[in-house]
Each structure stands twice: as structure tokens, then as C-alpha cells.
Design an enzyme around this catalytic site. Structure first.
Site, PDB file in Angstrom:
ATOM      1  N   HIS A 199      75.689 -12.491  -9.710  1.00  0.00           N
ATOM      2  CA  HIS A 199      76.130 -11.111  -9.968  1.00  0.00           C
ATOM      3  C   HIS A 199      77.436 -10.861  -9.208  1.00  0.00           C
ATOM      4  CE1 HIS A 199      75.982  -6.693  -9.576  1.00  0.00           C
ATOM      5  NE2 HIS A 199      75.142  -6.697 -10.594  1.00  0.00           N
ATOM      6  N   ASP A 210      70.097 -13.060  -2.145  1.00  0.00           N
ATOM      7  CA  ASP A 210      70.193 -11.787  -2.857  1.00  0.00           C
ATOM      8  C   ASP A 210      68.854 -11.565  -3.567  1.00  0.00           C
ATOM      9  OD1 ASP A 210      70.507  -9.797  -4.722  1.00  0.00           O
ATOM     10  OD2 ASP A 210      72.360 -10.589  -5.589  1.00  0.00           O
ATOM     11  N   GLN A 258      66.733  -9.105  -7.766  1.00  0.00           N
ATOM     12  CA  GLN A 258      65.839  -9.322  -8.924  1.00  0.00           C
ATOM     13  C   GLN A 258      64.519  -9.982  -8.544  1.00  0.00           C
ATOM     14  OE1 GLN A 258      66.320  -7.951 -11.711  1.00  0.00           O
ATOM     15  NE2 GLN A 258      68.505  -7.510 -11.711  1.00  0.00           N
ATOM     16  N   LYS A 282      65.488  -0.794  -8.079  1.00  0.00           N
ATOM     17  CA  LYS A 282      64.957  -1.817  -8.990  1.00  0.00           C
ATOM     18  C   LYS A 282      63.484  -2.086  -8.730  1.00  0.00           C
ATOM     19  CE  LYS A 282      69.418  -4.185  -9.419  1.00  0.00           C
ATOM     20  NZ  LYS A 282      69.897  -3.920 -10.768  1.00  0.00           N
ATOM     21  N   CYS A 285      77.328  -7.869 -15.339  1.00  0.00           N
ATOM     22  CA  CYS A 285      78.017  -8.031 -14.040  1.00  0.00           C
ATOM     23  C   CYS A 285      78.031  -9.488 -13.600  1.00  0.00           C
ATOM     24  CB  CYS A 285      77.384  -7.165 -12.957  1.00  0.00           C
ATOM     25  SG  CYS A 285      77.444  -5.425 -13.316  1.00  0.00           S
TER      26      CYS A 285
HETATM   27  N1  PMP Z   1      72.365  -8.830  -7.426  1.00  0.00           N
HETATM   28  C1  PMP Z   1      71.686  -9.002  -8.555  1.00  0.00           C
HETATM   29  C2  PMP Z   1      71.093 -10.354  -8.859  1.00  0.00           C
HETATM   30  C3  PMP Z   1      71.518  -7.933  -9.434  1.00  0.00           C
HETATM   31  O1  PMP Z   1      70.848  -8.111 -10.568  1.00  0.00           O
HETATM   32  C4  PMP Z   1      72.080  -6.680  -9.113  1.00  0.00           C
HETATM   33  C5  PMP Z   1      71.938  -5.485 -10.045  1.00  0.00           C
HETATM   34  N2  PMP Z   1      72.050  -5.772 -11.403  1.00  0.00           N
HETATM   35  C6  PMP Z   1      72.779  -6.560  -7.912  1.00  0.00           C
HETATM   36  C7  PMP Z   1      72.899  -7.646  -7.095  1.00  0.00           C
HETATM   37  C8  PMP Z   1      73.413  -5.278  -7.507  1.00  0.00           C
HETATM   38  O2  PMP Z   1      72.469  -4.270  -7.380  1.00  0.00           O
HETATM   39  P1  PMP Z   1      72.945  -2.761  -7.124  1.00  0.00           P
HETATM   40  O3  PMP Z   1      73.787  -2.381  -8.309  1.00  0.00           O
HETATM   41  O4  PMP Z   1      71.691  -1.988  -7.031  1.00  0.00           O
HETATM   42  O5  PMP Z   1      73.733  -2.780  -5.868  1.00  0.00           O
END
Ligand code: PMP
Length: 406
Positions: free
Chosen positions: A119, A195, A198, A221, A361
């Protein structure tokens, strides 16, 4: 299967004459009454500015906030509560780590190793570190079905100072070999960053068992509210870092020209805290604990098995990454030949089905696999097999609605 839909008021919504089928949980999750009521209760009865006053509301807000931190600490099995820092979300967590740790500890010639599927939160942040320090960003490219290769592991070498990866990719939906990556990182003296955006909402993540040096995740999430995320960091590393944001509550003593900083975790929590967000996250953790990880994982696995079996029979559909239900978690990204992902999502929306379309993203990954945009379905504890079947049924109509024969 879990039976929790009655707890989620939004799931009774009707859209375009159809019951809402919400399959965009990797983007954000819905909230049960237990979380909503916890926020309302805080705001109705205990709202004050924490850690700043002797009066009853400040004290009650402080207690609620501190209890939330303790709940997170137990939830991820951190060794110490001061290793748990509240931030806005996983993205802010990665910014804090890259700015306060990496930018001051890396230099020219050092390597940062990440999978190509990351991401942007775990990618754009490293590009800045490289610009500032002269370090090099190196990618593990994975094989065609999203698995790590021996070549990928070999990228973690003596020059590597950082190995950073998502426990579950938000595009591939596959668990990475986290322990192996972390062991490899430590074997070469690098710091390992996990990270958990997910994975933490969907499986037991134990930071001491993993032995990661840092971890980030987002409350929204996992049924918490937006605006609350968490960084876990090993105490020695956090103590050795500069604060990220400066201002109230993160100080020990301020003089005209100099300041000494507060102890952990407050050193990293400048400004008035998001108490209702912390309380929401606490309630979400209690909710997940009540259900139990075995039941949650079994529920999501059943949905994945059903979805992958159904999607196999949709002509012209291509799943990104593995199609093995034992390797896939509740995140399935796909493309449909000849139909733009936004059209797929718009047509499904007309049937009340909410799915994701776009680059998720993860633009470098999209470019790497020649799928700049794709669709994604993602499950959570309240989705049902009937919803999966309904999604497949309507997905089969999409190409026909676009004028194709099949
Ligand atoms: N890392 C991963 C793997 C994600 O899927 C996401 C959100 N799609 C993020 C980071 C960022 O999360 P947030 O937008 O809540 O900061």
C-alpha cells in the site's frame, strides 16, 4: 457461521431497491451498536480533555483513554502499555516510523526492502526516506501468484536496514511469511516493520510472537471509528526516537528556547487525544474477543471458499494472486475482460452491492502486474454466503449489460 448482523444497524439499508450488500471491508468496516453506544456514552457522560485536569470529566476521559490503551496492549500482546501509541491511522503510523526512526537512522548505501504489492502508506513514505538519507528502496517482486521467491528473500542482505511489509496485502489478500521475513531481517541486523492494517482485524496478531520491531494498524478497519490507529514499537527503539509531532502533552518541561520530552507513550501523542476513537477501538476489541478468532477465521474462510468457487465460473474473470482458498483471506481482487473496474462497480451498485474499484492505493503493483485498476471484494464477520451468491449472480450479468455475448 457467525450470526451478528442484528448488531450492525447500517446493514438494514436498502439501496436502489435492493438490500445493501457491503463487500468493501478492506476499505473500512461497519460498526456494531456496541461500538456506537460506547462512543455515545463517552460523549454523553465522560467527555473531557484527558491527562490535563483535576476535574471529574478530565479524570474520567483519562481513565477511558488509558483503559483503551491497555485493551490494545493485551489484544496484540505487547509486553508494555507504553509500547502502544495512538495515532490517526496506519498511514500516520508509517509516517511516524519513517520520519522519527528511519530518517535519523539510515544513510547512503543502506537498503530498505519491501514487497512490490505494498500500500502507498508503506511505499511513498520510504521514497521520502530515500530522498532525505540517500538510502535505496529495493522491491521483492513476488511470483505471478503472489508468493515470495528465494530471490525475494535474498534481497534482504547485509546492507539492509529496514524490511517492511503488510501482513496481508490489500490487493493479493494473501498472508505473507511474516516470521520468515522478520527472522531474515533480524539476521542481517535490520528492523522489521509489520503493517497490520489488513491482518489485525481478521486474525490473531501477537507482536511478541512475531518479534516485529514496529507494527501499525487502523481502528476503522476493525469496527472502530475513523481517526484512531495504533503503532506498536519495541520500547528501546521508541525511547531512542525523536518525537514526530510537537506541542501539548508530549512535553516534560518547556523553557523559552528548549524543551525536554515526556515519557512513552505520551512523547508521541501531541495535542488533545481522540478519546472517543480510543473508546470505540476498545469496544471493537471487546466485540472481537467475544466472538473469538477461531469463529471469525472460520466464518471468513467459508465466504472465501464460496466466492472463489463461484468466481471460477464467471467467464472472462481473472483473480489477482492465488486462487487457492487456503491461501486467500477475505480480500479478492479481480479484473473482468473488456469492462473498466469503475463500470463493474457502478453496475453492481445498481443492485445494491458495494465493491471497490481502482488502484487500491498500490499503483506500483498495478503497473507491475499490468492491471492499473481492478475490482476488489472483501469480507467481514457480518457477510453471508447468500450475499456471496447474490454478488456472483449479478457479476455474471455485468459483461452482458455492457453488450458482450457472454
Ligand atoms: N496498509 C494497508 C495494507 C492497507 O490496506 C491500508 C488501507 N487500505 C493502509 C495501510 C492505510 O490505512 P489507513 O488509510 O487507515 O491509514
Amino acid at each position: 457461521m457467525l450470526n451478528v448482523r442484528k448488531d450492525f444497524p447500517i446493514l438494514t439499508k436498502v439501496h436502489n431497491g435492493h438490500p445493501l450488500v457491503y463487500l468493501d471491508n478492506a476499505a473500512t468496516t461497519q460498526k456494531p451498536y456496541q461500538v456506537i453506544h460506547a462512543i455515545v456514552d463517552l460523549l454523553e457522560h465522560h467527555n473531557g480533555n484527558p491527562h490535563r485536569g483535576a476535574h471529574i470529566l478530565s479524570v474520567e476521559a483519562s481513565v477511558a483513554y488509558d483503559e483503551a490503551r491497555e485493551a490494545v496492549c493485551r489484544f496484540i500482546n505487547a509486553a508494555h502499555t507504553e509500547e502502544v501509541i495512538f495515532v490517526r491511522n496506519a498511514t500516520e503510523g508509517m509516517n511516524l516510523i519513517t520520519r522519527s526512526y528511519a530518517e535519523t537512522h539510515l544513510k547512503k548505501g543502506d537498503k530498505i526492502v519491501i514487497p512490490i504489492s505494498e500500500h502507498h502508506a508503506n511505499l511513498v513514505t520510504w521514497q521520502r526516506v530515500c530522498r532525505v538519507t540517500g538510502a535505496e528502496l529495493v522491491y521483492m517482486y513476488l511470483d505471478e501468484t503472489g508468493h515470495f521467491t528465494e530471490d525475494d528473500f535474498a534481497k534482504i542482505d547485509g546492507k539492509t536496514k529496514i524490511v517492511s511489509f503488510a501482513g496481508i496485502s490489500n490487493v493479493l489478500g494473501m498472508k505473507v511469511p511474516a516470521k520468515k521475513l522478520i527472522e531474515k531481517a533480524h539476521a542481517v541486523g535490520a528492523v522489521a516493520i509489520y503493517d497490520g492494517a489488513q491482518s489485525v482485524p481478521h486474525m490473531k496478531v501477537d507482536v511478541q510472537d512475531l518479534d516485529c520491531d514496529f507494527m501499525v494498524f487502523s481502528g476503522h478497519k476493525m469496527m472502530g471509528s475513523a481517526g484512531t490507529g495504533v503503532i506498536y514499537g519495541k520500547r528501546d527503539l521508541l525511547n531512542d526516537m525523536e518525537p514526530f509531532l510537537l506541542g501539548g502533552d508530549m512535553i516534560e518541561y518547556v523553557q523559552e528556547q528548549t524543551t525536554t520530552f515526556n515519557v512513552l507513550p505520551f512523547k508521541f501523542e501531541a495535542g488533545t487525544e481522540n478519546v472517543e476513537g480510543a473508546v470505540a477501538l476498545h469496544a471493537a476489541i471487546d466485540y472481537l474477543n467475544t466472538l473469538g478468532w477461531d469463529a471469525i477465521e472460520a466464518h471468513e474462510h467459508e465466504l472465501v471458499v464460496r466466492a472463489l468457487a463461484g468466481m471460477k465460473n464467471v467467464p472472462h474473470l481473472h483473480i489477482i494472486g492465488s486462487t487457492d482458498p487456503d491461501e486467500k483471506t477475505g480480500v479478492i481482487a479481480f479484473t473482468l475482460d473488456g469492462v473498466h473496474p469503475h463500470d463493474v462497480a457502478t453496475i453492481l451498485d445498481s443492485y445494491g452491492i458495494a465493491i471497490r474499484s481502482g488502484h487500491h492505493c498500490a499503483q506500483p503493483f498495478g503497473a507491475h502486474i499490468h492491471a492499473e485498476a481492478s475490482n476488489r471484494i472483501s469480507f467481514y464477520i457480518y457477510n453471508t454466503v447468500d450475499e456471496v451468491d447474490y454478488f456472483i449472480e449479478k457479476l455474471k450479468l455485468v459483461r452482458k449489460q455492457m453488450g458482450y455475448a457472454d
